[in-house]
Design an enzyme around this catalytic site. Sequence first.
Site, PDB file in Angstrom:
ATOM      1  N   ASP A  11     -74.959  15.578  56.410  1.00  0.00           N
ATOM      2  CA  ASP A  11     -74.248  15.939  55.190  1.00  0.00           C
ATOM      3  C   ASP A  11     -75.277  16.510  54.229  1.00  0.00           C
ATOM      4  O   ASP A  11     -76.313  15.902  53.985  1.00  0.00           O
ATOM      5  CB  ASP A  11     -73.588  14.705  54.571  1.00  0.00           C
ATOM      6  CG  ASP A  11     -72.434  14.190  55.429  1.00  0.00           C
ATOM      7  OD1 ASP A  11     -72.067  14.879  56.395  1.00  0.00           O
ATOM      8  OD2 ASP A  11     -71.909  13.112  55.124  1.00  0.00           O
ATOM      9  N   ASP A 130     -59.630  14.739  58.309  1.00  0.00           N
ATOM     10  CA  ASP A 130     -59.907  13.405  57.784  1.00  0.00           C
ATOM     11  C   ASP A 130     -58.589  12.651  57.727  1.00  0.00           C
ATOM     12  O   ASP A 130     -57.637  13.098  57.078  1.00  0.00           O
ATOM     13  CB  ASP A 130     -60.514  13.486  56.376  1.00  0.00           C
ATOM     14  CG  ASP A 130     -61.896  14.129  56.380  1.00  0.00           C
ATOM     15  OD1 ASP A 130     -62.516  14.200  57.463  1.00  0.00           O
ATOM     16  OD2 ASP A 130     -62.344  14.564  55.305  1.00  0.00           O
TER      17      ASP A 130
END
Lengths: 251, 196
Positions: A11, A130
Amino acid sequence: MLSKRIIPCLDVKDGRTVKGVNFVDLKDAGDPVELAWQYAQQGADELVFLDITATYERRKTMIEMVKSVARQLNIPFTIGGGITEIADAEALLNAGADKISINSAAVKNPQLIADLAEVFGRQFVVVAVDTKLVEGRNMVHLNGGRLITELETEKWIKQAEDLGAGEILLTSMDHDGTKQGFDCNLLQTISQMINIPVIASGGAGAIDHFTEVFTTTGVDAALAASVFHFGEIPIPVLKNELKKHNIPVRL
Amino acid sequence: MIGIVNYGAGNIFSLTSALSRLGITYGMINSEEEFDQYSHIIIPGVGHAGAAMDKLNKSGLVDKIRSLTKPVLGICVGMQLLTDHSEEGDATLTNIIPLQTKLFDKELGIKIPHMGWNNVEIKNNLLFEGVENQTQFYFVHSYFIEYNPIFGIATADYGLKYSAAVQKENFYGVQFHPEKSGAAGERLLLNFSNLK
């Protein structure tokens, strides 16, 4: 035999690698280019870079970082975050990205999946989803889990496949950051339902979790971040353990 | 020095990066005359084989490529372009190597695209010198070139046995991506650059 892939996820925020617990409370874990190179040396099969603030802040992923990675790295990598149009994807492709991952932009404009697949081929298009369990139903969430949609996860993934997605990156927001294991039930359901590769994400905390997800579901790859970044699970150790369970890996 | 056929079919940044890491010099080929400047030729390619063939035809370089006697390496779709025909877009290709490019059959219980690292069964060939049999390379493709005992120099298994690498005289093709296949892929590119 086709190997199960181990994919560290980096990330990225402001050119640095971070990993949040449930996407809050970010920690700095280093320089993405150097980390990427180290992972390739360790035997990572592929890397994913997600610009986690991109969607929220409407930022474009840094092309220069992608080029630096491509210059050094001899394994494939995927870039996600802030990709909303063909031009974004093309710039990343030309900078050396093997695949792009789209999430919110695909939910808001499903045709984007078809357009990207048409122009670059479906192998270039990863749809990241997600998901969170809400009143017994798996629901697609956006913006790192901040925003619920009206889409049911199973239906959305099927639609994404039909539109031209080449791969699904499925993150369970209920499991992400908990280190209690992957959401194997949902991953198995999805993996059986579609005919494109599935990457499991969210919940990896121990080697056993990887063994479990590969032996109990049909997923093709497993992704994790913090357990790799902080050296809790060295990739060579993980792969040797998977091999002992007759899971095909690249050593 | 390697010349890369620049016909507009996809990204070559990863390929040129790999060559740079290996210290192999390269340049781009945009016209027939430019072929003469290079000892080895790479035909890259990603995406749709039919669309790639259209671009190659428009480049006007097909006849020149057919006539080459120096080592030529087609990578991924670049390899498929060397075959006779692809089911992708029902495309007529260069037919430098008389083989067929076909769509994987999902009825074989496989996911499509074939994506990831797969073992390669290698025949004795200079292209794979120093690469152990069953080494894994990185593949990403939905169409494959049929297995053929004459032209096949390496095979992979995905639902069925197919051509991971082919050779006919000075023309070579690899279905996997050597520029993304770690140390083994880099060795293969180096081997290619050393072919006489």
